[in-house]
Scaffold this active site. Structure first.
Site, short mmCIF file in Angstrom:
data_model
loop_
_atom_site.label_atom_id
_atom_site.label_comp_id
_atom_site.label_asym_id
_atom_site.label_seq_id
_atom_site.Cartn_x
_atom_site.Cartn_y
_atom_site.Cartn_z
CB THR A 198 -0.97 0.04 1.19
OG1 THR A 198 -0.23 0.09 2.42
CG2 THR A 198 -1.88 -1.17 1.20
CG LEU A 265 -4.35 7.71 -2.00
CD1 LEU A 265 -5.25 7.97 -3.20
CD2 LEU A 265 -4.85 8.51 -0.79
CG HIS A 266 -2.18 3.11 3.53
ND1 HIS A 266 -0.94 2.55 3.38
CD2 HIS A 266 -1.97 4.32 4.13
CE1 HIS A 266 -0.01 3.35 3.88
NE2 HIS A 266 -0.62 4.45 4.33
CG ASP A 267 -7.77 2.94 4.38
OD1 ASP A 267 -6.98 2.00 4.61
OD2 ASP A 267 -8.10 3.77 5.23
CB ALA A 270 -7.80 -2.09 1.04
#
Length: 359
Positions: A198, A265-267, A270
């Site tokens: 991520t 922008l990890h989320d 996901a």
């Protein structure tokens, strides 16, 4: 084919982008949003979720309030990363809608029963709510079609301690219980989007410009490290304006920590994996969480040989970053131009939009 998805989040700047991405997908039935204490306290998370849904004309999507504290540890929050209200400099409209009467764990259970075998679960915050739900209903994992978790760090440094990633560090006991629940039976092994991957999803100011252009928003604004700190967006499109204000705070945070004027922008990544697992390559592993180490509490440990118990997770390892941003910008930009919602209401623009108060 429409995918039914239940989101558990601690909104959060990147959680906000993930929520908007899910709303932008016409092929997603977002059956519920669970608020998790993490980036900010659970009441602030809930207000953010309600605000975004109402702003986007989706008040019918239920928002469930989760636990105010982790299973064992005291709650820690990270307003320095996400701002005092969790959305950076954005001042979202005060919501007029209210949360569902059931708590987040019951939301998980009800969604999994109503959509047995079809439900995609997505956790972008601490796993407290899901752990409580599994305690109440141990069969819940076996009813999921798929579970995607943003959390952990395996071959990368942690972002909270040297070895622990934020979502796991907030509630290691919950993470340990969730991973353990997928080690046996017919439950599908969750896909884990850890920092290893991520942190490659690096947003730049140019991406903000591209998103605003896709939304037809004016003027086009490009946040810059030399700007006055906390400069506010004047974009006519309300969604673009709030996103720009939120992301500017995120850019400043990363810049302050010598990572560049960027945002991880990890989320949203996901969320994209939850809808399209083919976006990533994965490796099977047996994942556990360290709970007692003085220096290693919250560390996610992956046995990639998964001996002797077998794998309980699939760790995402490779993706096409350019394709990720192309899809993210096109979806959210098009949605912000004219969001498809149950009410049919377009985003507010102009003076009326600029007079919405903060919550």
């Amino acid at each position: 084919m429409t995918q039914r998805l239940f989101l558990d989040c601690d909104t959060g700047i990147d959680d906000s982008v993930a929520l908007l991405y899910l709303l932008a997908r016409s092929d997603v039935d977002l059956v519920g949003v669970a608020s998790s204490a993490g980036n900010v306290p659970v009441d602030v998370v809930t207000a953010n979720n309600l605000s975004w849904l109402e702003l986007c004309g989706r008040p019918e999507i239920p928002v469930y309030v989760g636990s105010a504290a982790p299973l064992v540890a005291e709650l820690m929050t990270t307003e320095d990363t996400h701002g005092p209200l969790g959305v950076g400099y954005a001042e979202l409209p005060t919501p007029t809608i209210v949360p569902h009467h059931a708590d987040a764990a019951e939301g998980w259970i009800a969604a999994s029963r109503d959509h047995d075998g079809e439900l995609v679960g997505l956790v972008t915050g601490p796993m407290t709510n899901l752990a409580i739900a599994i305690r109440r209903d141990p069969a819940l994992p076996s009813r999921l079609r798929r579970l995607v978790i943003m959390g952990g760090a395996f071959h990368a440094h942690g972002n909270t301690t040297p070895v622990s990633e934020w979502n796991v560090a907030v509630d290691p006991e919950a993470a340990a219980e969730v991973f353990a629940a997928f080690g046996t039976g017919t439950a599908p092994a969750p896909i884990v989007c850890a920092l290893d991957l991520t942190e490659q999803i690096v947003m730049t100011p140019d991406h903000v410009v591209r998103l605003a252009a896709a939304a037809g928003s004016t003027p086009l604004e490009c946040p810059d490290a030399d700007d006055e700190r906390g400069l506010r967006s004047v974009a006519a499109n309300e969604i673009v304006r709030h996103l720009t204000d939120a992301l500017r705070y995120y850019f400043e945070f990363h810049h302050d920590h010598d990572e560049g004027y960027i945002a991880h922008l990890h989320d949203p990544f996901a969320a994209m994996v939850a809808l399209n697992p083919a976006l990533v390559e994965t490796i099977p592993a047996h994942v556990g969480v360290e709970l007692t180490g003085t220096l290693t509490r919250g560390m996610t440990v992956a046995d990639e040989r998964w001996m002797p118990t077998g794998p309980n997770a699939r760790i995402a390892t490779v993706t096409d970053v350019d394709a990720v941003f192309d899809d993210l910008i096109e979806r959210i930009g098009t949605y912000a131009r004219s969001p498809v919602s149950a009410s049919g209401r377009p985003p507010r623009t102009g003076a009326a939009a600029n007079h919405q108060g903060p919550h």
